[in-house]
Write an enzyme that holds these catalytic residues in place. Structure first.
Site, PDB file in Angstrom:
ATOM      1  N   ASP A  63     -41.999 -18.885 -24.760  1.00  0.00           N
ATOM      2  CA  ASP A  63     -43.320 -19.510 -24.749  1.00  0.00           C
ATOM      3  C   ASP A  63     -44.321 -18.430 -24.379  1.00  0.00           C
ATOM      4  O   ASP A  63     -44.009 -17.515 -23.617  1.00  0.00           O
ATOM      5  CB  ASP A  63     -43.374 -20.652 -23.735  1.00  0.00           C
ATOM      6  N   ASP A 113     -43.995 -25.433 -30.704  1.00  0.00           N
ATOM      7  CA  ASP A 113     -44.472 -26.551 -29.881  1.00  0.00           C
ATOM      8  C   ASP A 113     -45.778 -27.116 -30.436  1.00  0.00           C
ATOM      9  O   ASP A 113     -45.976 -28.335 -30.464  1.00  0.00           O
ATOM     10  CB  ASP A 113     -44.695 -26.097 -28.431  1.00  0.00           C
TER      11      ASP A 113
END
Length: 182
Positions: free
Chosen positions: A138, A156
């Site tokens: 991330d 995401d």
């Protein structure tokens, strides 16, 4: 003697099911996976773990973090045996469920079909990370002052946008209604 055209039973035509995914949907899935994996590669190769690069001061940074948990960092801090295998299994089950749901959609449910393509592309992108590295990279860190949203990635974002498109379809957004009451 029976004429040649009458000696065979008539063919029964079965209804044809539409393909699970149409070409544009497959392209969307592939594009999401490719862009997701490329951006994660760039982050891994240019930003040290836990380091950040300011993109928009006081709003957006790229921060290299590793998420061993689920979405939004759920279970990230939890440590239990076979955690990586459990997370891969959950992601694989989600992919199967989403694919089965996509099979139920009609061709007129365009928002849902494209929404599910985005969800599948994002889910595949994150599953690749989990299967290869045991975690998801991330890096997008959005914040306002001291308030930070969870770090996320392209996969995401695609999953979130896809879910919104499916919800829009469910509540009737984008449906064409008759111009006159019946």
């Amino acid at each position: 003697m029976i004429p040649a055209s009458q000696d065979r039973a008539p063919l029964i035509e079965l209804p044809q099911r539409p393909p699970l995914m149409r070409p544009a949907e497959l392209i969307a899935i592939g594009t999401i996976v490719a862009v997701d994996q490329l951006t994660k590669f760039l982050v891994r190769s240019t930003i040290p773990l836990y380091a950040k690069r300011v993109i928009v001061p006081r709003l957006l940074d790229f921060t290299h973090v590793q998420n061993t948990g689920a979405a939004f960092g759920v279970l990230n801090a939890a440590d239990f045996p076979y955690k990586s295998a459990v997370m891969i299994g959950i992601a694989a089950l989600a992919l199967v469920a989403i694919s089965l749901y996509a099979r139920q959609l009609g061709s007129h449910e365009k928002l849902s079909r494209y929404g599910l393509a985005l969800i599948l592309g994002g889910a595949f992108g994150n599953l690749i990370d989990r299967a290869i590295a045991g975690y998801v990279v991330d890096f997008v860190d959005v914040y306002w002052g001291e308030a930070h949203f969870w770090a996320f990635n392209v996969a995401d974002a695609a999953i979130t946008i896809g879910a919104v498109l499916v919800l829009f379809e469910m509540v009737g957004f984008g449906r064409r209604h008759a111009s006159h009451p019946v």
